[in-house]
Design a protein around this motif. Structure first.
Motif, PDB file in Angstrom:
ATOM      1  N   ASP A  21       0.830  -1.203   0.000  1.00  0.00           N
ATOM      2  CA  ASP A  21       0.000   0.000   0.000  1.00  0.00           C
ATOM      3  C   ASP A  21       0.866   1.255   0.000  1.00  0.00           C
ATOM      4  N   ILE A  22       2.143   1.102  -0.262  1.00  0.00           N
ATOM      5  CA  ILE A  22       3.060   2.248  -0.264  1.00  0.00           C
ATOM      6  C   ILE A  22       3.847   2.241  -1.579  1.00  0.00           C
ATOM      7  N   PRO A  23       3.939   3.401  -2.251  1.00  0.00           N
ATOM      8  CA  PRO A  23       4.750   3.437  -3.471  1.00  0.00           C
ATOM      9  C   PRO A  23       6.213   3.124  -3.175  1.00  0.00           C
ATOM     10  N   ARG A  24       6.918   2.648  -4.183  1.00  0.00           N
ATOM     11  CA  ARG A  24       8.347   2.316  -4.064  1.00  0.00           C
ATOM     12  C   ARG A  24       8.597   1.247  -3.009  1.00  0.00           C
ATOM     13  N   THR A  25       7.660   0.314  -2.863  1.00  0.00           N
ATOM     14  CA  THR A  25       7.939  -0.839  -2.007  1.00  0.00           C
ATOM     15  C   THR A  25       7.665  -2.098  -2.822  1.00  0.00           C
ATOM     16  N   VAL A  26       8.115  -3.224  -2.304  1.00  0.00           N
ATOM     17  CA  VAL A  26       8.038  -4.468  -3.069  1.00  0.00           C
ATOM     18  C   VAL A  26       6.576  -4.929  -3.215  1.00  0.00           C
ATOM     19  N   VAL A  27       6.186  -5.186  -4.451  1.00  0.00           N
ATOM     20  CA  VAL A  27       4.876  -5.788  -4.726  1.00  0.00           C
ATOM     21  C   VAL A  27       5.083  -7.305  -4.658  1.00  0.00           C
ATOM     22  N   PRO A  28       4.218  -8.014  -3.889  1.00  0.00           N
ATOM     23  CA  PRO A  28       4.445  -9.459  -3.778  1.00  0.00           C
ATOM     24  C   PRO A  28       4.327 -10.165  -5.137  1.00  0.00           C
ATOM     25  N   VAL A  29       5.377 -10.840  -5.524  1.00  0.00           N
ATOM     26  CA  VAL A  29       5.350 -11.708  -6.700  1.00  0.00           C
ATOM     27  C   VAL A  29       5.842 -13.072  -6.255  1.00  0.00           C
ATOM     28  N   GLU A  30       5.784 -14.041  -7.182  1.00  0.00           N
ATOM     29  CA  GLU A  30       6.126 -15.405  -6.799  1.00  0.00           C
ATOM     30  C   GLU A  30       7.562 -15.487  -6.242  1.00  0.00           C
ATOM     31  N   ARG A  31       8.479 -14.830  -6.936  1.00  0.00           N
ATOM     32  CA  ARG A  31       9.883 -14.875  -6.509  1.00  0.00           C
ATOM     33  C   ARG A  31      10.053 -14.055  -5.229  1.00  0.00           C
ATOM     34  N   PRO A  32      10.478 -14.685  -4.139  1.00  0.00           N
ATOM     35  CA  PRO A  32      10.636 -13.918  -2.889  1.00  0.00           C
ATOM     36  C   PRO A  32      11.738 -12.862  -3.019  1.00  0.00           C
ATOM     37  N   ILE A  33      11.483 -11.711  -2.443  1.00  0.00           N
ATOM     38  CA  ILE A  33      12.426 -10.595  -2.507  1.00  0.00           C
ATOM     39  C   ILE A  33      12.688 -10.118  -1.074  1.00  0.00           C
ATOM     40  N   ILE A  34      13.931  -9.835  -0.750  1.00  0.00           N
ATOM     41  CA  ILE A  34      14.233  -9.275   0.583  1.00  0.00           C
ATOM     42  C   ILE A  34      13.726  -7.838   0.584  1.00  0.00           C
ATOM     43  N   SER A  35      12.703  -7.579   1.386  1.00  0.00           N
ATOM     44  CA  SER A  35      11.996  -6.307   1.260  1.00  0.00           C
ATOM     45  C   SER A  35      12.241  -5.356   2.426  1.00  0.00           C
ATOM     46  N   ALA A  36      12.834  -5.826   3.511  1.00  0.00           N
ATOM     47  CA  ALA A  36      13.099  -4.914   4.629  1.00  0.00           C
ATOM     48  C   ALA A  36      14.128  -5.501   5.585  1.00  0.00           C
ATOM     49  N   ILE A  37      14.838  -4.581   6.240  1.00  0.00           N
ATOM     50  CA  ILE A  37      15.709  -4.945   7.372  1.00  0.00           C
ATOM     51  C   ILE A  37      15.247  -4.082   8.538  1.00  0.00           C
ATOM     52  N   ALA A  38      15.150  -4.683   9.705  1.00  0.00           N
ATOM     53  CA  ALA A  38      14.827  -3.888  10.897  1.00  0.00           C
ATOM     54  C   ALA A  38      16.059  -3.839  11.790  1.00  0.00           C
ATOM     55  N   LEU A  39      16.515  -2.629  12.053  1.00  0.00           N
ATOM     56  CA  LEU A  39      17.701  -2.453  12.897  1.00  0.00           C
ATOM     57  C   LEU A  39      17.271  -2.255  14.340  1.00  0.00           C
ATOM     58  N   ARG A  40      17.955  -2.952  15.237  1.00  0.00           N
ATOM     59  CA  ARG A  40      17.750  -2.667  16.665  1.00  0.00           C
ATOM     60  C   ARG A  40      18.539  -1.412  17.008  1.00  0.00           C
ATOM     61  N   VAL A  41      17.865  -0.452  17.585  1.00  0.00           N
ATOM     62  CA  VAL A  41      18.537   0.818  17.918  1.00  0.00           C
ATOM     63  C   VAL A  41      18.160   1.246  19.332  1.00  0.00           C
ATOM     64  N   ARG A  42      18.902   2.223  19.839  1.00  0.00           N
ATOM     65  CA  ARG A  42      18.669   2.695  21.213  1.00  0.00           C
ATOM     66  C   ARG A  42      17.315   3.378  21.329  1.00  0.00           C
ATOM     67  N   ASP A  43      16.993   4.258  20.357  1.00  0.00           N
ATOM     68  CA  ASP A  43      15.750   5.029  20.417  1.00  0.00           C
ATOM     69  C   ASP A  43      15.249   5.151  18.981  1.00  0.00           C
ATOM     70  N   ALA A  44      14.205   4.378  18.680  1.00  0.00           N
ATOM     71  CA  ALA A  44      13.744   4.287  17.288  1.00  0.00           C
ATOM     72  C   ALA A  44      13.317   5.644  16.742  1.00  0.00           C
TER      73      ALA A  44
END
Lengths: 296, 299
Positions: free
Chosen positions: B73-96
């Motif tokens: 639902d957001i532009p410039r993000t991965v649209v789900p297709v059959e081929r899996p794509i790495i779409s995000a990394i979440a970093l652990r941080v002190r203060d998000a």
């Protein structure tokens, strides 16, 4: 150096975007500088403008121009960041890899070099994920960055790998800047060179400059400064510039003439520069062979 | 009293956002079960489902992998297709929130909030290609998964890792002459450090390695070569690298589970590392020999 190094500004041509692109293509150009207004002003839709460019077969030299971006604070800064994002998105949609940014001429802009550098750095950062480079251009009407030397200083202070300068030959020739000043700029830091000539022998007043800059430019080889222009281009070659040249010829007469005719004038200018001015920088294949065969 | 930085130039902390490893890595695909099967063979177990979105959490040891099949639902993000794509990394941080605001000040692109009522709003920015980077600061006593996800009943929520597997890094493909740009991105935004060319891990030697400021994670930037240089610019997160103290034990276990490894003259399993064969149109994993206590490079 060859003909493909030269492109044309869509703003130099009259008519619909499709006609202008076609005229550029027919005249043999392989790339074109696009004005954002050409796309968003498309009579059907912005998407139709984007499609016309993508289908034209022409590479996009860059998108122009983001203006008055740097030196603002608070809400004005936020507003300009939004404008920049919108232009970067448009640039990305047309496959552009360069956004031309002109130095701020706003009286509201701060003049602190660190603030200007920080803002340009932020702009370059916004452009970075999309693979877009920011070509920052001095403007004679700016309070702080009036020419390429000052632009280059600010760019060095900002120090971002996708931030460089654009140089407009008109500004250099009309202000009679010594060509040796180009040696202070790293060739790799120059992202775009805009070329045009003009009819006036000399620019005596700022009114002259503004009217020449926006109405009476002509293509290289057509004006009163062919000699200075050719020396300018040769100097750029000498310092190792190998990026794009774009003809930014703003001439109100040309906008009343068929785009095909103007594109052909641009073609003549490219031929003149390539064959006459830059001949010395090209190795001539037969001569090379003769030289190799000649006993030392 | 005026701020100290008004009078003296005080360098920013080498870990400006207090990064502390990776909370999760997300794949997006329209065929979540197929990817789930591959993840299970790689030792992950499905442990929870998102309360409102088509998102599943897989876990082994300290690693969380999220599989997202929710239409975007957001532009410039991965649209789900059959081929899996790495779409995000979440970093652990002190203060998000602080990390997020700092990123925006520097010129990152924010993603609009999309949390439902009573769900966490995880701040995030656009990364390479269509991928996203999230900032997460709740990972100690309770995690984002305790709030936004519902545990799958009867499943061990903390399945142990095979051969002490842990997140080692991510390989990012970048465009031609784009290494400097992306290095600047990761150095400025998160405090990553480029490490010298002669320091190498695993069996895939190409590209520039960047080490996270917490020394727990690497990014490897790889430019195209050969004919790929002339193709249109294609940039994305290409594969996950897992660290393990015993590569050979890990590969032996994975082979038993039906995972195949690349075995050519140039690339083959060794004590230093291994590379799985691509499945589902391009999903591959790399194993890297790494001692969890002393694996990182120090200047």
């Amino acid at each position: 150096m060859n003909f493909n190094d030269f492109g044309i500004d869509s703003a130099s041509l009259a008519g619909s975007l499709e006609n202008r692109l076609q005229a550029a293509r027919k005249a043999g150009f392989s790339h074109v500088m696009i004005s954002a207004a050409d796309i968003v002003g498309h009579p059907v839709s912005t998407s139709a403008g984007v499609d016309a460019i993508l289908k034209s077969g022409l590479r996009v030299t860059g998108l122009e121009a983001l203006r008055d971006f740097e030196g603002l604070t608070g809400k004005m800064h936020e507003y300009k960041v939004d404008v920049a994002k919108s232009m970067l998105t448009l640039c990305h949609r047309i496959g552009g890899r360069l956004l031309l940014t002109e130095a701020s001429a706003s009286v509201h802009a701060m003049v602190d070099p660190d603030k200007i550098a920080a803002d340009l750095r932020k702009l370059a950062f916004l452009a970075l994920p999309m693979g877009i480079r920011i070509a920052f251009k001095g403007l004679s009407t700016s309070r702080t960055v009036k020419n390429f030397a000052q632009a280059s200083e600010v760019v060095a202070l900002a120090n971002c790998p996708n931030l460089g300068v654009a140089i407009d030959a008109f500004d250099v020739i009309s202000a009679e800047v010594p060509l040796d000043d180009l040696e202070t700029v790293f060739a790799q830091q120059i992202y775009l060179v805009q070329l045009s000539d003009f009819m006036l022998q000399e620019v005596r007043s700022s009114e002259d400059e503004v009217s020449s800059a926006s109405h009476f430019r002509v293509f290289p080889g057509e004006g009163a400064h062919s000699d200075q222009l050719s020396k300018f281009v040769l100097k750029l070659e000498e310092i190792g510039y190998f990026g794009d040249y774009s003809f930014d010829v703003y001439n109100s007469d040309y906008l009343q003439m068929p785009s095909e005719a103007i594109a052909l004038r641009a073609r003549r200018a490219a031929d003149w520069l390539g064959e006459t001015v830059l001949r010395r920088t090209l190795p001539v294949p037969n001569m090379e062979r003769l030289r190799a065969l000649r006993p030392c | 009293m005026s701020n100290v930085t008004d009078r003296e130039s005080v360098p920013e902390s080498p870990n400006p956002i207090g990064m502390d490893g990776i909370e999760f890595i997300e794949f997006t695909t329209s065929k979540p079960q197929a990817l789930g099967g591959v993840l299970e063979r790689m030792g992950f177990r499905p442990v929870a489902r998102h309360r409102s979105r088509e998102v599943e959490l897989y876990r082994q040891g300290t690693m969380n992998v999220v599989v997202n099949s929710q239409p975007t639902d957001i532009p410039r993000t991965v649209v789900p297709v059959e081929r899996p794509i790495i779409s995000a990394i979440a970093l652990r941080v002190r203060d998000a929130d602080a990390a997020f605001r700092r990123a925006l000040d520097l010129g990152a692109w924010e993603i609009p909030p999309r949390a439902q009522a009573l769900e966490l709003n995880i701040p995030g920015i656009h990364g390479v290609g269509e991928s996203l980077i999230y900032f997460v600061d709740r990972y100690d006593e309770f995690s984002i998964f305790d709030i936004d996800f519902r545990a799958i009943p009867g499943v061990d929520p903390n399945p142990p890792a095979i051969a002490d597997l842990n997140f080692f890094g991510i390989v990012q493909y970048v465009g031609l002459e784009r290494t400097d740009d992306w290095t600047e991105f990761y150095v400025q935004l998160f405090g990553f450090t480029p490490i010298p060319d002669d320091v190498r891990f695993g069996i895939m030697p190409k590209g520039l390695l960047l080490q996270s400021p917490c020394r727990k994670f690497f990014l490897q930037l790889i430019e195209p070569d050969g004919a790929a240089q002339y193709a249109p610019m294609e940039e994305h997160l290409q594969r996950i690298g897992f660290g393990t103290p015993d590569v050979l034990a890990a590969t032996a276990e994975f082979e038993k589970r039906g995972i195949e490894f690349v075995s050519t003259d140039k690339v083959h399993t060794s004590e230093r590392g291994a590379l799985t064969k691509a499945v589902l149109g391009g999903v591959m994993f790399e194993l890297v020999h790494a001692d969890p206590n002393s694996r990182m490079w120090r200047p």
